[in-house]
Write a protein that holds these residues in place. Structure first.
Motif, short mmCIF file in Angstrom:
data_model
loop_
_atom_site.label_atom_id
_atom_site.label_comp_id
_atom_site.label_asym_id
_atom_site.label_seq_id
_atom_site.Cartn_x
_atom_site.Cartn_y
_atom_site.Cartn_z
N ARG A 100 0.82 -1.22 0.00
CA ARG A 100 0.00 0.00 0.00
C ARG A 100 0.85 1.27 0.00
N VAL A 101 1.78 1.34 0.94
CA VAL A 101 2.59 2.56 1.05
C VAL A 101 3.52 2.69 -0.14
N SER A 102 3.99 1.57 -0.68
CA SER A 102 4.88 1.62 -1.84
C SER A 102 4.15 2.13 -3.07
N ILE A 103 2.94 1.66 -3.30
CA ILE A 103 2.14 2.13 -4.43
C ILE A 103 1.86 3.62 -4.28
N GLU A 104 1.59 4.04 -3.07
CA GLU A 104 1.34 5.47 -2.81
C GLU A 104 2.57 6.31 -3.16
N LYS A 105 3.75 5.84 -2.77
CA LYS A 105 4.98 6.59 -3.05
C LYS A 105 5.30 6.59 -4.54
N LEU A 106 5.09 5.45 -5.21
CA LEU A 106 5.32 5.40 -6.65
C LEU A 106 4.38 6.33 -7.39
N TYR A 107 3.14 6.38 -6.95
CA TYR A 107 2.16 7.26 -7.59
C TYR A 107 2.62 8.72 -7.52
N ALA A 108 3.17 9.10 -6.36
CA ALA A 108 3.67 10.47 -6.22
C ALA A 108 4.82 10.73 -7.19
#
Length: 310
Positions: A100-108
């Motif tokens: 979850r947090v990795s996808i959020e950071k990649l999206y940014a």
């Protein structure tokens, strides 16, 4: 006796609280480590694509938890770069919290085109699709993953080709089928397909259409006919694929059938219109037209009229 009953209630209450606490701890564990048997973890570590953690598996749960918590804290602080994020996703593929947090950071990172292109170059495309496949029921992760796919597709032709090769179409369509009642996620999926379909590569558009993209978009419109933002996303997606949304109904073959039906109706109306004119045409030539009762009436009337004129 009353005191004994009160004591029994306290024991039951204590057991209930203990059970609730145990369930809560289990949910936290599953989110952190993933609800996957150890045998599957070990088998996954032996895959050719999992060389990044051969030296770490197998490990006991306590050590793995410590590793996950440390990595999670590192990612949440924003300390990691793109490579760190992708390595963490690959290292803990079953940890929903990490994914979850990795996808959020990649999206940014994706809002910068160069960063989005770099995500594809270092293997982020397969990693994001893996995350979506490992956690298909998590709406938040699925929505973030489709958002990443949208930006990656628009960043470079390399990313677009890799998305096509790695099965992005399949994961998007399956997500729309599984979460058919979640309008925000359907909207994200439509925009992801729209971004992929902007390519001049006809093969990619064909894969989107034949892979179920058109049907999934039309189905979303059918379920949410009054959701303007979803309708806009589906409309742009279908237009990019070369389809006219107004000519299709709820079934994948429905659009073709609908067009054929409208064409048939138009032909029928033209034939009726021509048949309606035939009697007048025949009467002016004095031809015998006994195919319908209406064919003789104008001729008879015409003779009468002529006689009257005479």
């Amino acid at each position: 006796g009353g005191g004994g009953g009160g004591g029994g209630q306290q024991v039951q209450s204590s057991q209930s609280m203990s059970n609730m606490q145990s369930m809560s701890n289990m949910q936290d564990r599953n989110t952190l480590l993933g609800n996957v048997p150890q045998a599957i973890r070990v088998a996954h570590s032996k895959l050719q694509s999992s060389i990044y953690h051969h030296h770490l598996y197998p490990m006991n749960e306590e050590m793995e938890r410590a590793q996950v918590e440390k990595t999670l804290s590192y990612l949440e602080s924003g300390s990691g770069d793109i490579s760190d994020i992708i390595v963490a996703m690959r290292r803990f593929p079953f940890s929903l919290a990490i994914q979850r947090v990795s996808i959020e950071k990649l999206y940014a990172h994706c809002f910068d085109q160069e960063h989005a292109h770099a995500i594809g170059l270092v293997g982020g495309i397969r990693t994001v699709i893996d995350a979506m496949e490992h956690h298909p029921e998590d709406v938040s992760l699925q929505r973030g993953g489709t958002g990443v796919i949208k930006h990656l597709a628009g960043a470079s032709s390399y990313n677009l080709e890799m998305l096509d090769k790695m099965g992005a179409v399949g994961i998007i369509v399956s997500t729309m089928e599984r979460h058919s009642k979640c309008a925000p996620l359907l909207e994200s999926c439509c925009w992801a397909m729209e971004s992929m379909s902007r390519s001049s590569n006809s093969d990619i558009k064909m894969h989107l259409a034949k892979g179920g993209g058109v049907h999934a978009a039309m189905k979303a419109v059918e379920i949410f006919p009054n959701n303007e933002s979803l309708l806009r996303a589906a409309f742009h997606c279908l237009r990019q694929l070369g389809y006219n949304p107004s000519s299709y109904n709820s079934t994948p073959q429905g659009g073709k059938h609908s067009q054929q039906q409208r064409q048939h109706n138009s032909n029928s109306q033209q034939q009726q219109h021509q048949q309606h004119k035939v009697p007048s045409f025949i009467s002016h030539r004095g031809s015998v037209g006994s195919s319908s009762g209406g064919g003789g009436a104008p001729r008879s009337g015409g003779s009468g009229g002529g006689g009257g004129g005479g």
